[in-house]
Design a protein around this motif. Structure first.
Motif, PDB file in Angstrom:
ATOM      1  N   ALA A  85      -6.915 -53.493 -12.919  1.00  0.00           N
ATOM      2  CA  ALA A  85      -6.182 -53.801 -11.769  1.00  0.00           C
ATOM      3  C   ALA A  85      -5.949 -55.523 -12.991  1.00  0.00           C
ATOM      4  O   ALA A  85      -4.911 -55.991 -12.445  1.00  0.00           O
ATOM      5  CB  ALA A  85      -7.254 -54.026 -10.386  1.00  0.00           C
ATOM      6  N   PHE A  86      -7.503 -55.135 -12.459  1.00  0.00           N
ATOM      7  CA  PHE A  86      -7.372 -56.716 -13.706  1.00  0.00           C
ATOM      8  C   PHE A  86      -6.802 -57.245 -14.978  1.00  0.00           C
ATOM      9  O   PHE A  86      -5.696 -57.627 -15.862  1.00  0.00           O
ATOM     10  CB  PHE A  86      -8.535 -57.529 -14.034  1.00  0.00           C
ATOM     11  CG  PHE A  86      -8.769 -59.003 -14.182  1.00  0.00           C
ATOM     12  CD1 PHE A  86      -8.764 -60.335 -13.706  1.00  0.00           C
ATOM     13  CD2 PHE A  86      -8.842 -59.103 -16.207  1.00  0.00           C
ATOM     14  CE1 PHE A  86      -9.021 -61.067 -13.970  1.00  0.00           C
ATOM     15  CE2 PHE A  86      -8.608 -60.366 -16.843  1.00  0.00           C
ATOM     16  CZ  PHE A  86      -9.504 -61.145 -16.166  1.00  0.00           C
ATOM     17  N   GLU A  87      -6.910 -56.294 -15.157  1.00  0.00           N
ATOM     18  CA  GLU A  87      -5.846 -56.040 -17.139  1.00  0.00           C
ATOM     19  C   GLU A  87      -4.569 -55.924 -16.908  1.00  0.00           C
ATOM     20  O   GLU A  87      -3.840 -57.062 -17.277  1.00  0.00           O
ATOM     21  CB  GLU A  87      -6.191 -54.675 -17.257  1.00  0.00           C
ATOM     22  CG  GLU A  87      -5.648 -54.332 -18.767  1.00  0.00           C
ATOM     23  CD  GLU A  87      -5.714 -53.728 -19.480  1.00  0.00           C
ATOM     24  OE1 GLU A  87      -5.878 -53.200 -21.403  1.00  0.00           O
ATOM     25  OE2 GLU A  87      -7.099 -52.801 -19.228  1.00  0.00           O
ATOM     26  N   PHE A  88      -4.273 -54.982 -15.298  1.00  0.00           N
ATOM     27  CA  PHE A  88      -2.831 -54.700 -15.185  1.00  0.00           C
ATOM     28  C   PHE A  88      -1.506 -56.083 -15.318  1.00  0.00           C
ATOM     29  O   PHE A  88      -1.006 -56.418 -15.119  1.00  0.00           O
ATOM     30  CB  PHE A  88      -2.018 -53.337 -14.245  1.00  0.00           C
ATOM     31  CG  PHE A  88      -2.230 -52.705 -15.302  1.00  0.00           C
ATOM     32  CD1 PHE A  88      -1.080 -51.868 -16.005  1.00  0.00           C
ATOM     33  CD2 PHE A  88      -3.008 -50.977 -14.531  1.00  0.00           C
ATOM     34  CE1 PHE A  88      -1.630 -50.887 -16.878  1.00  0.00           C
ATOM     35  CE2 PHE A  88      -3.100 -50.156 -14.772  1.00  0.00           C
ATOM     36  CZ  PHE A  88      -1.886 -49.980 -15.837  1.00  0.00           C
ATOM     37  N   TYR A  89      -2.603 -57.027 -13.735  1.00  0.00           N
ATOM     38  CA  TYR A  89      -1.982 -57.958 -13.625  1.00  0.00           C
ATOM     39  C   TYR A  89      -2.010 -58.766 -14.592  1.00  0.00           C
ATOM     40  O   TYR A  89      -1.036 -60.287 -14.987  1.00  0.00           O
ATOM     41  CB  TYR A  89      -3.591 -58.793 -12.363  1.00  0.00           C
ATOM     42  CG  TYR A  89      -3.396 -58.091 -10.962  1.00  0.00           C
ATOM     43  CD1 TYR A  89      -1.705 -57.450 -10.485  1.00  0.00           C
ATOM     44  CD2 TYR A  89      -4.656 -57.544 -10.221  1.00  0.00           C
ATOM     45  CE1 TYR A  89      -2.022 -56.899  -9.297  1.00  0.00           C
ATOM     46  CE2 TYR A  89      -4.440 -57.212  -9.110  1.00  0.00           C
ATOM     47  CZ  TYR A  89      -3.495 -55.932  -8.518  1.00  0.00           C
ATOM     48  OH  TYR A  89      -3.203 -55.851  -7.277  1.00  0.00           O
ATOM     49  N   THR A  90      -2.664 -58.856 -15.416  1.00  0.00           N
ATOM     50  CA  THR A  90      -3.224 -59.859 -16.753  1.00  0.00           C
ATOM     51  C   THR A  90      -1.195 -59.702 -17.794  1.00  0.00           C
ATOM     52  O   THR A  90      -0.551 -60.913 -17.717  1.00  0.00           O
ATOM     53  CB  THR A  90      -3.807 -60.019 -17.371  1.00  0.00           C
ATOM     54  OG1 THR A  90      -5.200 -60.085 -16.711  1.00  0.00           O
ATOM     55  CG2 THR A  90      -3.837 -61.284 -18.493  1.00  0.00           C
ATOM     56  N   TYR A  91      -1.211 -59.011 -17.461  1.00  0.00           N
ATOM     57  CA  TYR A  91       0.217 -58.285 -17.747  1.00  0.00           C
ATOM     58  C   TYR A  91       1.132 -58.607 -17.890  1.00  0.00           C
ATOM     59  O   TYR A  91       1.753 -59.440 -18.031  1.00  0.00           O
ATOM     60  CB  TYR A  91      -0.580 -56.533 -18.633  1.00  0.00           C
ATOM     61  CG  TYR A  91      -1.115 -56.160 -19.865  1.00  0.00           C
ATOM     62  CD1 TYR A  91       0.377 -56.309 -20.811  1.00  0.00           C
ATOM     63  CD2 TYR A  91      -1.752 -55.222 -19.773  1.00  0.00           C
ATOM     64  CE1 TYR A  91      -0.164 -55.908 -22.839  1.00  0.00           C
ATOM     65  CE2 TYR A  91      -2.313 -55.605 -21.060  1.00  0.00           C
ATOM     66  CZ  TYR A  91      -1.922 -55.494 -22.270  1.00  0.00           C
ATOM     67  OH  TYR A  91      -2.432 -54.666 -23.126  1.00  0.00           O
ATOM     68  N   ASP A  92       1.575 -58.502 -16.826  1.00  0.00           N
ATOM     69  CA  ASP A  92       2.339 -58.556 -15.686  1.00  0.00           C
ATOM     70  C   ASP A  92       2.001 -60.532 -15.015  1.00  0.00           C
ATOM     71  O   ASP A  92       3.597 -60.938 -15.046  1.00  0.00           O
ATOM     72  CB  ASP A  92       2.237 -58.263 -14.175  1.00  0.00           C
ATOM     73  CG  ASP A  92       3.286 -58.626 -12.718  1.00  0.00           C
ATOM     74  OD1 ASP A  92       3.945 -58.456 -13.141  1.00  0.00           O
ATOM     75  OD2 ASP A  92       2.723 -58.997 -11.912  1.00  0.00           O
TER      76      ASP A  92
END
Length: 212
Positions: A85-92
């Motif tokens: 989730a953290f990785e996706f939020y960072t990309y977003d």
């Protein structure tokens, strides 16, 4: 031809995977399917993330990816896969900034804070909330405003600071979202959480009984 395969082809794969993942997640939400459906959606999102290499990042039309990574982060968080989730939020966060999607940008800042809360990094969580909240409030995004206040409230309780939590609760009570029943539920839950933070367990239990 080389440019076609370097930019367009990977981007098409990435976007197709994103739509498949969103479709699967939406189907799961509506039909109430189990975690197998969620796992499939997350797997597709993961493949999308791997495909999202440096060449795809260079594309100008990135709005679709922004939305996909936002949904991916939410799905991973809801299923307890917090690192992903953290990785996706960072990309977003990066894509939302580049595409000019302010709503997703500030929402992702708050969501990153939410992940830090899970890992008990309360000061860092509050840092991200406070980066996001003034702009969310300024833009009048009522539902998101309420959600981030709820995050700051919960993190304050988790950090052992019920007095600060009460400040956020008072702000939250003044907000009327699109779901009044959820507002009522949230306020009762918050009173119970504050009582628990103060070790007033009888009051906490009473609020839980009222809530259910």
């Amino acid at each position: 031809m080389n440019k076609l395969f370097k930019y367009i082809f990977p981007a098409t794969i990435c976007l197709t995977l994103a739509f498949l993942a969103i479709a699967g997640f939406t189907y799961g939400e509506k039909s109430g399917t189990n975690r197998t459906q969620d796992s499939l959606a997350i797997e597709l999102y993961g493949k999308m993330l791997k495909t999202f290499n440096d060449s795809v990042r260079g594309l100008k039309d990135i709005a679709h990816y922004d939305s996909a990574f936002h949904r991916a982060g939410n799905l991973c968080y809801d299923t307890g896969r917090y690192i992903e989730a953290f990785e996706f939020y960072t990309y977003d966060l990066d894509l939302a900034q580049r595409s000019g999607n302010k709503y997703h940008y500030y929402s992702s800042l708050a969501n990153i804070g939410l992940v830090y809360d899970v890992f008990q990094e309360y000061n860092r969580a509050m840092y991200y909330y406070k980066l996001a909240y003034p702009q969310i409030h300024k833009n009048g995004w009522t539902d998101l405003d309420a959600a981030v206040l709820d995050m700051m409230f919960s993190t304050s309780c988790n950090a052992g600071n019920p007095k600060q939590a009460e400040v956020y609760l008072q702000q939250r009570k003044e907000i009327k979202t699109s779901n009044p029943h959820f507002d009522q539920y949230t306020i009762l839950k918050d009173y119970g959480q504050i009582a628990a933070a103060k070790k007033e367990y009888l009051n906490s239990a009473t609020n839980c009984v009222i809530r259910y």
